[in-house]
Design a protein around this motif. Structure first.
Motif, PDB file in Angstrom:
ATOM      1  N   ALA A  34      -0.310  21.111  -0.069  1.00  0.00           N
ATOM      2  CA  ALA A  34       0.865  21.532   0.257  1.00  0.00           C
ATOM      3  C   ALA A  34       1.368  20.376   1.874  1.00  0.00           C
ATOM      4  CB  ALA A  34       0.501  22.804   0.974  1.00  0.00           C
ATOM      5  N   MET A  35       0.363  20.438   2.899  1.00  0.00           N
ATOM      6  CA  MET A  35       0.255  19.269   3.511  1.00  0.00           C
ATOM      7  C   MET A  35       0.908  17.890   3.212  1.00  0.00           C
ATOM      8  SD  MET A  35      -2.973  19.840   6.127  1.00  0.00           S
ATOM      9  CE  MET A  35      -2.252  19.216   7.527  1.00  0.00           C
ATOM     10  N   ARG A  36      -0.209  17.263   2.110  1.00  0.00           N
ATOM     11  CA  ARG A  36       0.813  15.522   1.394  1.00  0.00           C
ATOM     12  C   ARG A  36       1.693  16.022   0.926  1.00  0.00           C
ATOM     13  NH1 ARG A  36      -4.959  16.001  -1.272  1.00  0.00           N
ATOM     14  NH2 ARG A  36      -4.142  17.540  -3.083  1.00  0.00           N
ATOM     15  N   GLN A  37       2.610  17.324   0.158  1.00  0.00           N
ATOM     16  CA  GLN A  37       4.249  17.622  -0.103  1.00  0.00           C
ATOM     17  C   GLN A  37       5.182  17.290   1.137  1.00  0.00           C
ATOM     18  OE1 GLN A  37       5.460  17.327  -3.306  1.00  0.00           O
ATOM     19  NE2 GLN A  37       6.941  16.887  -1.958  1.00  0.00           N
ATOM     20  N   VAL A  38       4.718  17.250   2.535  1.00  0.00           N
ATOM     21  CA  VAL A  38       4.831  17.577   3.840  1.00  0.00           C
ATOM     22  C   VAL A  38       4.819  16.211   3.891  1.00  0.00           C
ATOM     23  CG1 VAL A  38       5.052  17.908   5.977  1.00  0.00           C
ATOM     24  CG2 VAL A  38       4.455  20.298   3.798  1.00  0.00           C
ATOM     25  N   VAL A  39       3.969  15.499   3.995  1.00  0.00           N
ATOM     26  CA  VAL A  39       3.796  14.656   4.365  1.00  0.00           C
ATOM     27  C   VAL A  39       4.551  13.229   3.397  1.00  0.00           C
ATOM     28  CG1 VAL A  39       2.270  12.188   4.042  1.00  0.00           C
ATOM     29  CG2 VAL A  39       1.628  13.917   5.009  1.00  0.00           C
ATOM     30  N   ARG A  40       4.745  13.770   2.484  1.00  0.00           N
ATOM     31  CA  ARG A  40       6.278  12.783   1.606  1.00  0.00           C
ATOM     32  C   ARG A  40       7.177  13.466   1.706  1.00  0.00           C
ATOM     33  NH1 ARG A  40       2.572  15.099  -2.560  1.00  0.00           N
ATOM     34  NH2 ARG A  40       0.621  13.316  -2.986  1.00  0.00           N
ATOM     35  N   ASP A  41       7.883  14.960   2.131  1.00  0.00           N
ATOM     36  CA  ASP A  41       9.187  15.489   1.769  1.00  0.00           C
ATOM     37  C   ASP A  41       9.452  14.109   3.371  1.00  0.00           C
ATOM     38  OD1 ASP A  41       9.020  16.747  -0.161  1.00  0.00           O
ATOM     39  OD2 ASP A  41       8.359  18.508   0.960  1.00  0.00           O
ATOM     40  N   GLN A  42       8.777  13.928   4.774  1.00  0.00           N
ATOM     41  CA  GLN A  42       8.231  13.513   6.256  1.00  0.00           C
ATOM     42  C   GLN A  42       9.442  11.856   6.234  1.00  0.00           C
ATOM     43  OE1 GLN A  42       8.143  14.627   9.145  1.00  0.00           O
ATOM     44  NE2 GLN A  42       8.044  16.918   8.715  1.00  0.00           N
ATOM     45  N   ILE A  43       8.246  10.902   4.770  1.00  0.00           N
ATOM     46  CA  ILE A  43       8.413   9.947   4.727  1.00  0.00           C
ATOM     47  C   ILE A  43      10.011  10.094   3.828  1.00  0.00           C
ATOM     48  CG2 ILE A  43       8.038   7.953   3.491  1.00  0.00           C
ATOM     49  CD1 ILE A  43       5.156   8.947   4.003  1.00  0.00           C
ATOM     50  N   ALA A  44      10.246  10.806   2.827  1.00  0.00           N
ATOM     51  CA  ALA A  44      11.613  10.922   2.127  1.00  0.00           C
ATOM     52  C   ALA A  44      12.219  10.989   3.661  1.00  0.00           C
ATOM     53  CB  ALA A  44      11.576  11.935   0.917  1.00  0.00           C
ATOM     54  N   ALA A  45      12.345  11.716   4.584  1.00  0.00           N
ATOM     55  CA  ALA A  45      13.533  12.040   5.003  1.00  0.00           C
ATOM     56  C   ALA A  45      13.664  10.447   6.270  1.00  0.00           C
ATOM     57  CB  ALA A  45      13.121  13.169   5.763  1.00  0.00           C
ATOM     58  N   THR A  53       0.859  -1.546   0.287  1.00  0.00           N
ATOM     59  CA  THR A  53       0.182   0.257   0.156  1.00  0.00           C
ATOM     60  C   THR A  53       0.909   1.044   0.029  1.00  0.00           C
ATOM     61  OG1 THR A  53      -0.390  -0.063   2.439  1.00  0.00           O
ATOM     62  CG2 THR A  53      -1.607  -1.049   1.446  1.00  0.00           C
ATOM     63  N   ASP A  54       0.106   2.570  -0.264  1.00  0.00           N
ATOM     64  CA  ASP A  54       0.936   3.127  -0.700  1.00  0.00           C
ATOM     65  C   ASP A  54       1.027   4.571   0.838  1.00  0.00           C
ATOM     66  OD1 ASP A  54       2.396   6.448  -1.176  1.00  0.00           O
ATOM     67  OD2 ASP A  54       0.668   7.347  -2.358  1.00  0.00           O
ATOM     68  N   ARG A  55       2.026   4.126   1.821  1.00  0.00           N
ATOM     69  CA  ARG A  55       1.660   4.967   2.776  1.00  0.00           C
ATOM     70  C   ARG A  55       1.754   6.479   3.040  1.00  0.00           C
ATOM     71  NH1 ARG A  55       7.489   5.810   5.820  1.00  0.00           N
ATOM     72  NH2 ARG A  55       6.855   6.587   8.448  1.00  0.00           N
ATOM     73  N   ALA A  56       2.353   6.871   1.979  1.00  0.00           N
ATOM     74  CA  ALA A  56       2.053   8.488   1.999  1.00  0.00           C
ATOM     75  C   ALA A  56       0.210   8.327   2.388  1.00  0.00           C
ATOM     76  CB  ALA A  56       2.521   8.964   1.136  1.00  0.00           C
ATOM     77  N   TYR A  57      -0.422   7.485   1.168  1.00  0.00           N
ATOM     78  CA  TYR A  57      -1.933   8.211   1.097  1.00  0.00           C
ATOM     79  C   TYR A  57      -2.287   8.069   1.931  1.00  0.00           C
ATOM     80  CZ  TYR A  57      -6.594   7.782  -0.499  1.00  0.00           C
ATOM     81  OH  TYR A  57      -7.612   7.770  -0.693  1.00  0.00           O
TER      82      TYR A  57
END
Length: 159
Positions: free
Chosen positions: A63-74, A33-37
């Motif tokens: 913008a919040m979705r992008q922050v979620v993706r950035d946090q996961i990438a980090a 599954t898509d963790r970000a979603y």
């Protein structure tokens, strides 16, 4: 007595459908599954208020979705991502409030409502009124009413 097999059949059908649903949920959860979603589904949009950021078309949600993706990438964990948004927006940002503090009453009332509804359904399902034979007085009253209807003149009834 004819209704008894029908009731058992309905009960069996309900159990089979419930089993199929549970098996589908368990087996369906095994795919990737898509963790970000999933995280986006748990966070409330500050603009829309009743919609998750995954479903909101607002700029803030994007913008919040992008922050979620950035946090996961980090490399942050789910709890760390959620805590980041909770620190920024407060506890209301969660669509499913935690079972603690002021939201505990909400959870207890919800669970009590489900439990009482289930109890009512089970009692209603299992308790059927007893069939009773009409008394002689009831039969005489019905027979008199039928006889009265038969004796009526159909010509008098027309407008």
């Amino acid at each position: 007595m004819r209704r008894l097999p029908l009731r058992w059949g309905n009960g069996l059908l309900l159990v089979v459908l419930l089993a199929v649903t549970v098996i589908g949920v368990l087996v369906g959860g095994e795919r990737e599954t898509d963790r970000a979603y999933e995280l986006e589904q748990r966070l409330r949009c500050p603009v829309c208020k009743s919609v998750s950021i995954a479903d909101s078309p607002s700029d803030t949600a994007q913008a919040m979705r992008q922050v979620v993706r950035d946090q996961i990438a980090a490399g942050r964990t789910d709890d760390q991502v959620i805590d980041h948004f909770r620190a920024r927006y407060g506890g209301w940002v969660l669509l499913d409030p935690p079972m603690s503090g002021s939201t505990l009453a909400l959870w207890i009332v919800s669970l009590a409502a489900v439990a009482s509804g289930t109890t009512w359904f089970v009692l209603r399902w299992t308790r059927r009124p007893e069939r009773r034979e009409p008394s002689t007085e009831d039969r005489e009253m019905v027979a008199a009413a039928v006889e009265k209807l038969r004796m009526r003149d159909p010509i008098e009834e027309q407008p």
